[in-house]
Design an enzyme around this catalytic site. Structure first.
Site, PDB file in Angstrom:
ATOM      1  N   TYR A  61       0.829  -1.216   0.000  1.00 42.97           N
ATOM      2  CA  TYR A  61       0.000   0.000   0.000  1.00 42.97           C
ATOM      3  C   TYR A  61       0.864   1.266   0.000  1.00 42.97           C
ATOM      4  O   TYR A  61       0.765   2.099  -0.910  1.00 42.97           O
ATOM      5  CB  TYR A  61      -0.929  -0.051   1.217  1.00 42.97           C
ATOM      6  CG  TYR A  61      -1.680   1.223   1.525  1.00 42.97           C
ATOM      7  CD1 TYR A  61      -2.354   1.922   0.526  1.00 42.97           C
ATOM      8  CD2 TYR A  61      -1.734   1.713   2.831  1.00 42.97           C
ATOM      9  CE1 TYR A  61      -3.055   3.087   0.820  1.00 42.97           C
ATOM     10  CE2 TYR A  61      -2.430   2.856   3.142  1.00 42.97           C
ATOM     11  CZ  TYR A  61      -3.090   3.552   2.138  1.00 42.97           C
ATOM     12  OH  TYR A  61      -3.768   4.692   2.439  1.00 42.97           O
ATOM     13  N   ALA A  86       8.970  -3.056   3.204  1.00 45.49           N
ATOM     14  CA  ALA A  86       8.550  -4.464   3.250  1.00 45.49           C
ATOM     15  C   ALA A  86       8.474  -4.997   4.674  1.00 45.49           C
ATOM     16  O   ALA A  86       9.251  -5.869   5.053  1.00 45.49           O
ATOM     17  CB  ALA A  86       9.517  -5.301   2.419  1.00 45.49           C
ATOM     18  N   ASN A 120      10.565 -11.150   9.840  1.00 43.53           N
ATOM     19  CA  ASN A 120      10.305 -10.327   8.659  1.00 43.53           C
ATOM     20  C   ASN A 120      10.762  -8.880   8.840  1.00 43.53           C
ATOM     21  O   ASN A 120      11.258  -8.259   7.912  1.00 43.53           O
ATOM     22  CB  ASN A 120       8.822 -10.366   8.315  1.00 43.53           C
ATOM     23  CG  ASN A 120       8.544  -9.725   6.971  1.00 43.53           C
ATOM     24  OD1 ASN A 120       8.974 -10.243   5.952  1.00 43.53           O
ATOM     25  ND2 ASN A 120       7.883  -8.578   6.969  1.00 43.53           N
ATOM     26  N   TYR A 129       5.336  -5.517  17.395  1.00 43.47           N
ATOM     27  CA  TYR A 129       5.477  -4.709  16.180  1.00 43.47           C
ATOM     28  C   TYR A 129       6.330  -3.466  16.458  1.00 43.47           C
ATOM     29  O   TYR A 129       7.309  -3.188  15.758  1.00 43.47           O
ATOM     30  CB  TYR A 129       4.090  -4.312  15.645  1.00 43.47           C
ATOM     31  CG  TYR A 129       4.158  -3.243  14.580  1.00 43.47           C
ATOM     32  CD1 TYR A 129       4.876  -3.459  13.408  1.00 43.47           C
ATOM     33  CD2 TYR A 129       3.532  -2.013  14.766  1.00 43.47           C
ATOM     34  CE1 TYR A 129       4.963  -2.471  12.445  1.00 43.47           C
ATOM     35  CE2 TYR A 129       3.617  -1.022  13.802  1.00 43.47           C
ATOM     36  CZ  TYR A 129       4.329  -1.255  12.648  1.00 43.47           C
ATOM     37  OH  TYR A 129       4.423  -0.265  11.703  1.00 43.47           O
ATOM     38  N   ASN A 172      -1.122   7.573  11.115  1.00 43.52           N
ATOM     39  CA  ASN A 172      -2.043   6.676  10.392  1.00 43.52           C
ATOM     40  C   ASN A 172      -2.146   6.999   8.904  1.00 43.52           C
ATOM     41  O   ASN A 172      -2.837   7.952   8.522  1.00 43.52           O
ATOM     42  CB  ASN A 172      -3.421   6.729  11.044  1.00 43.52           C
ATOM     43  CG  ASN A 172      -3.447   5.999  12.376  1.00 43.52           C
ATOM     44  OD1 ASN A 172      -2.715   6.352  13.300  1.00 43.52           O
ATOM     45  ND2 ASN A 172      -4.251   4.958  12.465  1.00 43.52           N
ATOM     46  N   LEU A 221      -9.369   1.238   9.897  1.00 47.84           N
ATOM     47  CA  LEU A 221     -10.683   1.867  10.075  1.00 47.84           C
ATOM     48  C   LEU A 221     -11.310   2.359   8.772  1.00 47.84           C
ATOM     49  O   LEU A 221     -12.443   1.976   8.439  1.00 47.84           O
ATOM     50  CB  LEU A 221     -10.556   3.019  11.081  1.00 47.84           C
ATOM     51  CG  LEU A 221     -11.838   3.799  11.342  1.00 47.84           C
ATOM     52  CD1 LEU A 221     -12.893   2.902  11.987  1.00 47.84           C
ATOM     53  CD2 LEU A 221     -11.565   5.017  12.222  1.00 47.84           C
ATOM     54  N   ARG A 226     -10.286  -2.575  21.602  1.00 47.74           N
ATOM     55  CA  ARG A 226      -9.336  -3.508  21.004  1.00 47.74           C
ATOM     56  C   ARG A 226      -8.049  -3.440  21.827  1.00 47.74           C
ATOM     57  O   ARG A 226      -7.565  -2.353  22.139  1.00 47.74           O
ATOM     58  CB  ARG A 226      -9.062  -3.077  19.549  1.00 47.74           C
ATOM     59  CG  ARG A 226      -8.204  -4.025  18.759  1.00 47.74           C
ATOM     60  CD  ARG A 226      -8.152  -3.637  17.296  1.00 47.74           C
ATOM     61  NE  ARG A 226      -7.416  -2.393  17.070  1.00 47.74           N
ATOM     62  CZ  ARG A 226      -7.165  -1.881  15.869  1.00 47.74           C
ATOM     63  NH1 ARG A 226      -7.601  -2.484  14.779  1.00 47.74           N
ATOM     64  NH2 ARG A 226      -6.502  -0.753  15.734  1.00 47.74           N
ATOM     65  N   GLY A 248      -4.539  -3.070  23.240  1.00 43.65           N
ATOM     66  CA  GLY A 248      -3.329  -2.366  22.796  1.00 43.65           C
ATOM     67  C   GLY A 248      -3.574  -1.054  22.071  1.00 43.65           C
ATOM     68  O   GLY A 248      -2.630  -0.481  21.529  1.00 43.65           O
TER      69      GLY A 248
HETATM   70  N1  UDP Z   1     -11.144   0.948  14.768  1.00 45.25           N
HETATM   71  C1  UDP Z   1     -12.481   0.683  15.055  1.00 45.25           C
HETATM   72  N2  UDP Z   1     -13.119  -0.286  14.330  1.00 45.25           N
HETATM   73  C2  UDP Z   1     -12.507  -1.000  13.345  1.00 45.25           C
HETATM   74  C3  UDP Z   1     -11.137  -0.719  13.051  1.00 45.25           C
HETATM   75  C4  UDP Z   1     -10.490   0.266  13.786  1.00 45.25           C
HETATM   76  O1  UDP Z   1     -13.068   1.301  15.944  1.00 45.25           O
HETATM   77  O2  UDP Z   1     -13.140  -1.898  12.750  1.00 45.25           O
HETATM   78  C5  UDP Z   1     -10.430   1.992  15.533  1.00 45.25           C
HETATM   79  C6  UDP Z   1      -9.209   1.475  16.281  1.00 45.25           C
HETATM   80  O3  UDP Z   1      -9.570   0.997  17.552  1.00 45.25           O
HETATM   81  C7  UDP Z   1      -8.332   2.706  16.345  1.00 45.25           C
HETATM   82  C8  UDP Z   1      -8.688   3.486  15.065  1.00 45.25           C
HETATM   83  O4  UDP Z   1      -9.930   2.933  14.623  1.00 45.25           O
HETATM   84  O5  UDP Z   1      -8.685   3.501  17.447  1.00 45.25           O
HETATM   85  C9  UDP Z   1      -7.666   3.319  13.972  1.00 45.25           C
HETATM   86  O6  UDP Z   1      -7.413   1.937  13.808  1.00 45.25           O
HETATM   87  P1  UDP Z   1      -6.550   1.382  12.615  1.00 45.25           P
HETATM   88  O7  UDP Z   1      -6.513  -0.119  12.752  1.00 45.25           O
HETATM   89  O8  UDP Z   1      -7.038   1.939  11.324  1.00 45.25           O
HETATM   90  O9  UDP Z   1      -5.093   1.994  12.833  1.00 45.25           O
HETATM   91  P2  UDP Z   1      -4.092   1.918  14.108  1.00 45.25           P
HETATM   92  O10 UDP Z   1      -4.281   3.212  14.826  1.00 45.25           O
HETATM   93  O11 UDP Z   1      -4.435   0.724  14.915  1.00 45.25           O
HETATM   94  O12 UDP Z   1      -2.759   1.827  13.457  1.00 45.25           O
END
Ligand code: UDP
Length: 327
Positions: free
Chosen positions: A11, A73, A91, A140, A169, A189, A280, A282
């Protein structure tokens, strides 16, 4: 310049490839296509290979007379790294060392590395300056921090000139709609919300609204993929032997999950049903870049300054390619 883009079928890498080409650079993509898409790479640029295949890498670096390497990568999913750290250390760390050693062997000393805000863990200060202690809270983040340290050591010992760009992001797509985000499974998201608008999912699950933020949902700093890519080109121009540049790439503007969903409703005209879910694991409540250093050091100014304009580019890609790169 002759530039090798490792992970250029992914991406972020594929967008950087287009910007490099637009700017007149000579690009070779090196990718094992484990998560990337051959269709994301312009005709004739792709070499399929593993980073662990040092002999092949050295050959490509020499044959193409590569002057600088951009490295995209890596695997980048927090949950996956918690469940399968071996995959991540192999990786993201071991393979990167193989790449660096191939570069040293071929006498290529310019390196632009994709680092991450995840190296900061859960910082006390928002917005986050680069001086924030780097204390990752997941494998990560640790893999990226280990590489940042290796880069500093390679700069000191072998004269490597590098930039470690700490992404916030990444979002959106090339504005012409030809390339964009296509992960399987998708966990980010904005693409998930847009899949709801496309009728591919019933609803978006919001991962918690009991965070200490104004609307209770997590706040992130969404940066357009081409703004991110543009910073790589600027960083590449600034590289000097034996020196490292470590900068945040974010806009300095925070947007909550709820605000993103509302912006997607506006852009797509779809109601986008939402369901409240659990937090979620972390997820820090708030991650916003202090973006002043990148502006000062690289002369970098993001062009996309509101989430709606970023989402509009993502929507153009998703509407035209509802199944991503798959035919
Ligand atoms: N998020 C959400 N629902 C989803 C996917 C993500 O509420 O189905 C929230 C997630 O908890 C975070 C934000 O959206 O607060 C951005 O998540 P993403 O995975 O896009 O990026 P991250 O910040 O984890 O790198």
């Amino acid at each position: 310049m002759n530039v090798l883009v490792v992970g250029g079928a992914g991406y972020i890498g594929s967008h950087a490839v287009r910007l490099l080409t637009d700017a007149g650079h000579n690009v070779t993509v090196y990718d094992n296509l484990s998560r990337g898409h051959a269709a994301a790479v312009p005709e004739g640029m792709l070499v399929v290979g593993e980073l662990a295949d040092q002999a092949k890498l050295v050959q490509v670096l020499k044959e193409k007379e590569i002057e600088a390497v951009m490295h995209f990568a890596a695997f980048a999913l927090v949950n996956e790294s918690v469940n399968d750290p071996s995959l991540y250390y192999r990786n993201n760390v071991i393979a990167t060392i193989e790449l660096l050693d191939a570069m040293m062997e071929a006498d290529v000393k310019k390196f632009v590395f994709s680092s991450t805000t995840a190296t900061y863990g859960e910082p006390d200060t928002i917005p986050i300056p680069e001086t924030t202690p780097q204390k990752p809270i997941n494998p990560y983040g640790f893999t990226k921090l280990v590489v940042e340290q290796a880069l500093a050591d390679y700069a000191h010992a072998y004269g490597l000139g590098y930039a470690a760009l700490r992404y916030f992001n990444a979002a959106g797509a090339r504005p012409d709609g030809t390339i964009g985000e296509d992960h399987a499974p998708e966990s980010h998201l904005i693409p998930i919300v847009l899949q709801v608008a496309l009728g591919q999912r019933d609803h978006i699950t919001v991962f918690g609204d009991d965070y200490p933020t104004p609307d209770g949902t997590c706040i992130r700093d969404y940066i357009h993929i081409d703004d991110l890519g543009a910073a790589h080109l600027l960083a590449m121009e600034k590289l000097e032997p034996g020196k490292g540049i470590c900068v945040n790439l974010g806009t300095g503007r925070g947007t909550s999950v709820r605000e993103i969903i509302d912006a997607c409703r506006e852009v797509t005209g779809h109601e986008i049903p939402e369901v409240m879910g659990k937090r979620r694991e972390g997820d820090p409540p708030e991650l916003i870049a202090d973006a002043t250093l990148a502006k000062e050091m690289l002369g970098w100014v993001p062009k996309y300054n509101d989430p709606k304009s970023i989402i509009e580019t993502a929507w153009k890609w998703h509407k035209a390619h509802p199944h991503g790169y798959a035919k």
